[in-house]
Write an enzyme that holds these catalytic residues in place. Structure first.
Site, PDB file in Angstrom:
ATOM      1  N   MET A 196      -5.294  20.566 -44.949  1.00 23.64           N
ATOM      2  CA  MET A 196      -4.419  20.351 -43.792  1.00 23.64           C
ATOM      3  C   MET A 196      -3.318  19.350 -44.173  1.00 23.64           C
ATOM      4  SD  MET A 196      -6.678  20.771 -40.405  1.00 23.64           S
ATOM      5  CE  MET A 196      -7.383  19.145 -40.321  1.00 23.64           C
ATOM      6  N   HIS A 243      -8.441  15.746 -52.382  1.00 24.97           N
ATOM      7  CA  HIS A 243      -7.855  17.098 -52.460  1.00 24.97           C
ATOM      8  C   HIS A 243      -7.424  17.396 -53.890  1.00 24.97           C
ATOM      9  CE1 HIS A 243      -6.650  15.896 -48.207  1.00 24.97           C
ATOM     10  NE2 HIS A 243      -7.318  17.017 -47.990  1.00 24.97           N
ATOM     11  N   GLY A 247     -14.394  20.054 -50.396  1.00 21.26           N
ATOM     12  CA  GLY A 247     -14.883  18.716 -50.741  1.00 21.26           C
ATOM     13  C   GLY A 247     -16.250  18.435 -50.123  1.00 21.26           C
ATOM     14  N   ASP A 261     -16.913  16.602 -46.520  1.00 19.87           N
ATOM     15  CA  ASP A 261     -17.205  17.437 -45.344  1.00 19.87           C
ATOM     16  C   ASP A 261     -18.372  18.338 -45.707  1.00 19.87           C
ATOM     17  OD1 ASP A 261     -14.843  16.733 -43.580  1.00 19.87           O
ATOM     18  OD2 ASP A 261     -13.850  17.288 -45.431  1.00 19.87           O
ATOM     19  N   SER A 270      -7.669  11.845 -45.088  1.00 20.32           N
ATOM     20  CA  SER A 270      -6.297  11.813 -44.545  1.00 20.32           C
ATOM     21  C   SER A 270      -6.243  10.872 -43.347  1.00 20.32           C
ATOM     22  CB  SER A 270      -5.872  13.217 -44.110  1.00 20.32           C
ATOM     23  OG  SER A 270      -6.000  14.100 -45.202  1.00 20.32           O
TER      24      SER A 270
HETATM   25  O1  PAF Z   1     -11.213  20.393 -44.586  1.00 23.90           O
HETATM   26  C1  PAF Z   1     -10.097  20.692 -44.108  1.00 23.90           C
HETATM   27  O2  PAF Z   1      -9.049  20.119 -44.425  1.00 23.90           O
HETATM   28  C2  PAF Z   1     -10.019  21.815 -43.081  1.00 23.90           C
HETATM   29  O3  PAF Z   1     -11.145  21.821 -42.254  1.00 23.90           O
HETATM   30  C3  PAF Z   1      -9.793  23.206 -43.708  1.00 23.90           C
HETATM   31  C4  PAF Z   1     -10.959  23.629 -44.568  1.00 23.90           C
HETATM   32  C5  PAF Z   1      -8.508  23.200 -44.525  1.00 23.90           C
HETATM   33  C6  PAF Z   1      -9.644  24.251 -42.597  1.00 23.90           C
HETATM   34  O4  PAF Z   1      -8.577  23.965 -41.759  1.00 23.90           O
END
Ligand code: PAF
Length: 284
Positions: A30, A37, A147, A150, A186
């Protein structure tokens, strides 16, 4: 690095790359990118011939009183970071393309979404899984990278991929931390100086619990109590959940057993942060 905004152009690019014999890695994000990331992008670059990263702030995964309107956007910096990490394509779909007028289909994964973040954010995983499935259908990668910060999201995505027989491998990357232990996110950008100091209570609580397990503690409730004590010492912290659970079903455990997930969600000055670690004999 090429930027693609159009869904059809994205799919045509992927199909052309695969026809030419390339393997395709995909890192959905996002935006407001950080080292967590970028480590996934680098993993994809090392394993696949072509790496696509997407940036799409998915409205469907935000609840009514959550931070969609103020979610950090830093496109120029993100583009630069992705380029330097070796991504080949930045996919930037618009909300109107992902959710055109008349959009009616949502995907839900039951059971594993009933606990932890799914319990406190009831629409969250429905939004995540719907957009992830759409992005996978558009990009058609061989491997998609998520990642471990999450961890529940990772498990829910794996469940959806297995249950719907999707032809994609799901790979994961470890949590990347700041030098003082704070898990990169973020949302750390929202933290004031005082919040930033208080936010260390999450990693401090996890370290204390892991240490205690290494020293022989097996009772989950003792770990929960210790972590709660550490977090409650922070005036700015408000606990959403402290869980010692099975790393795949997310059911609360009574004893650690072979392996347990310790997961936390805590609001610090209004910013909801999550963190986790795996403990136990089988710890990877
Ligand atoms: O982890 C994230 O940034 C979001 O949940 C994802 C996987 C991009 C889905 O919008």
């Amino acid at each position: 690095m090429r930027t693609i905004r159009n869904l059809h152009e994205m799919r045509a690019y992927s199909r052309q790359a695969r026809r030419a014999g390339s393997t395709l890695g995909f890192v959905p994000t996002m935006g407001a990118l950080h080292e967590g990331h970028l480590s996934l992008v680098r993993q994809s670059v090392a394993r696949c011939n072509v790496t696509v990263a997407s940036i799409f702030i998915n409205p469907a995964q935000f609840g009514e009183n959550e931070d969609l309107a103020v979610y950090p956007v830093d496109l120029e910096n993100d583009r630069d970071l992705l380029k330097r990490a070796g991504a080949d394509v930045l996919f930037l779909p618009t909300a109107a393309d992902i959710y055109p007028p008349g959009f009616k289909t949502h995907v839900t994964v039951s059971d594993v979404t009933a606990r932890l973040c799914g319990k406190s954010r009831p629409m969250f995983f429905r939004g995540v899984i719907t957009v992830v499935l759409k992005l996978l259908n558009i990009v058609e990668p061989d491997t998609a990278f998520f990642g471990e910060k999450d961890r529940q999201q990772l498990e829910v995505v794996k469940t959806m991929v297995r249950d719907l027989n999707l032809d994609v491998a799901i790979a994961s990357g470890p949590i990347v931390r700041e030098a003082d232990g704070l898990a990169m996110s973020s949302r750390n950008r929202y933290l004031s100086e005082a919040d930033r100091v208080s936010a260390l209570c999450l990693s401090r609580a996890l370290s204390a619990a892991s240490q205690r397990v290494r020293a022989g503690e097996v009772t989950a409730e003792n770990l929960r109590r210790e972590m709660l004590g550490i977090i409650q010492k922070e005036g700015r912290a408000e606990v959403d959940y402290i869980s010692v659970c099975d790393p795949r079903s997310f059911e609360e455990k009574e004893t650690i057993g072979d392996e347990a997930l310790i997961a936390l969600a805590v609001k610090i000055g209004g910013t909801r942060l999550i963190d986790n670690c795996i403990v136990g004999g089988k710890k990877k």
